[in-house]
Design an enzyme around this catalytic site. Structure first.
Site, PDB file in Angstrom:
ATOM      1  N   TYR A 151       0.704  -1.221  -0.108  1.00 30.00           N
ATOM      2  CA  TYR A 151       0.111   0.021  -0.017  1.00 30.00           C
ATOM      3  C   TYR A 151       0.713   1.186   0.069  1.00 30.00           C
ATOM      4  CZ  TYR A 151      -3.678   3.266   1.336  1.00 30.00           C
ATOM      5  OH  TYR A 151      -4.511   4.408   1.310  1.00 30.00           O
ATOM      6  N   TYR A 161      -2.727   4.682   9.364  1.00 26.69           N
ATOM      7  CA  TYR A 161      -2.226   3.338   8.972  1.00 26.69           C
ATOM      8  C   TYR A 161      -1.111   2.769   9.964  1.00 26.69           C
ATOM      9  CZ  TYR A 161      -1.468   0.058   5.122  1.00 26.69           C
ATOM     10  OH  TYR A 161      -1.392  -0.994   4.456  1.00 26.69           O
TER      11      TYR A 161
END
Ligand code: NAI
Length: 271
Positions: A151, A161
């Site tokens: 990602y 995240y």
């Protein structure tokens, strides 16, 4: 539509938890393209998820393996080889990610370091372990292809995240280093695909995930890439059409990673 791109190939697919998992789509597409596969996931995920349904549908087996355990990985390759009649493996999908810090909503300036190590172990070192054990057991065919899923938080900061950003950076780096080793040794390709945010169990564990998805979709000229589209891209990397692609982090994100701003965002922000 099937192009028989994987006819005669055999592979291992990790990470199919339920029908929204990216790996679920890859497994279905690989079989449609003529491959023989085995499925694997962590023992606990076998109990929680629906992988047995998928195995039944695709007429294959599930071999439990915690990807942080080299013993489990050895057992996985031994059983997979038996299933394939002693033939070697042509492709492996690493579709594994989990951060206890993200799962428990820990802020980036309040991380638990035992959890941090678990995040790296599960989401990144497991990629190394799968390749190291495969190399030592000599289970890979010449020209095999190995793909991990990443990602863009490996390159850019995303507030929620957490330590998965570091895990993805390590994952991408392992693809380069092991890609060099396995390329020289056996012509094996190793790449990561950096996928658009996708609505899956892992994805939804991130705070504000729906906003990530909308933002990325609005910025990407082609819109977000779906799990099925990701699977299609993985299939091309497993196929013989990409024999010289290796040690890359390949963005599969509708153009998000190189877009500055879009008309859709200008319109939204000018309101
Ligand atoms: P998912 O939750 O369906 O898949 C994650 C898988 O990791 C699960 O099947 C889980 O059982 C497995 N797993 C966790 N710990 C494990 C362990 N110790 N051993 C073996 N397997 C273990 O979610 P998704 O989204 O399909 O995730 C697949 C990959 O795609 C992950 O690497 C994720 O980070 C990556 N990715 C996901 C994106 C998203 O927005 N959903 C975007 C970009 C990459």
């Amino acid at each position: 539509m099937s192009y028989n791109l994987l006819k005669g190939k055999r592979g291992i697919i990790t990470g199919a938890l339920n029908e929204s998992s990216i790996a679920w789509f890859v497994a279905e597409r690989a079989v449609e393209e003529g491959a023989e596969i085995v499925l694997t996931n962590a023992p606990i995920s076998l109990r929680m998820g629906k992988i047995n349904e998928l195995a039944e549908k695709l007429n294959t087996i599930v071999i439990p393996a915690d990807a942080t355990s080299t013993d489990d990985i050895e057992n996985l390759y031994t059983k997979a080889s038996e299933h394939f009649g002693g033939e070697k493996i042509d492709f492996i999908l690493h579709s594994i990610g989990m951060s206890p810090n993200v799962r428990k909503g820990r802020e980036y300036n309040d991380l638990n370091y035992d959890f941090f190590q678990k995040s790296i172990d599960i989401s990144a070192l497991s990629f190394h372990k799968m390749m190291q054990v495969a190399d030592k057991m000599d289970v890979l065919n010449e020209g095999a292809s190995i793909v991990g899923l990443s990602y863009i938080a490996a390159q850019r900061a995303y507030p929620d995240y957490g330590d998965m950003s570091q895990a993805k950076a390590v994952l991408e780096s392992i693809a380069r280093s092991f890609g060099q080793k396995l390329g020289e040794k056996k012509g094996v390709r190793v790449n990561t695909i950096s996928q658009s945010p996708t609505v899956t169990t892992a994805g939804q564990g991130i705070t504000g995930f729906d906003v990530f998805v909308d933002f990325a979709d609005m910025l990407s000229p082609l819109g977000n890439a779906s799990a099925l589209e990701c699977a299609d891209y993985v299939i091309t990397l497993f196929s013989d059409l990409t024999r010289k692609v290796t040690m890359q982090n390949l963005f599969h994100d509708g153009g998000f990673s190189t877009a500055g701003i879009s008309h859709a965002m200008v319109d939204r922000l000018s309101k």
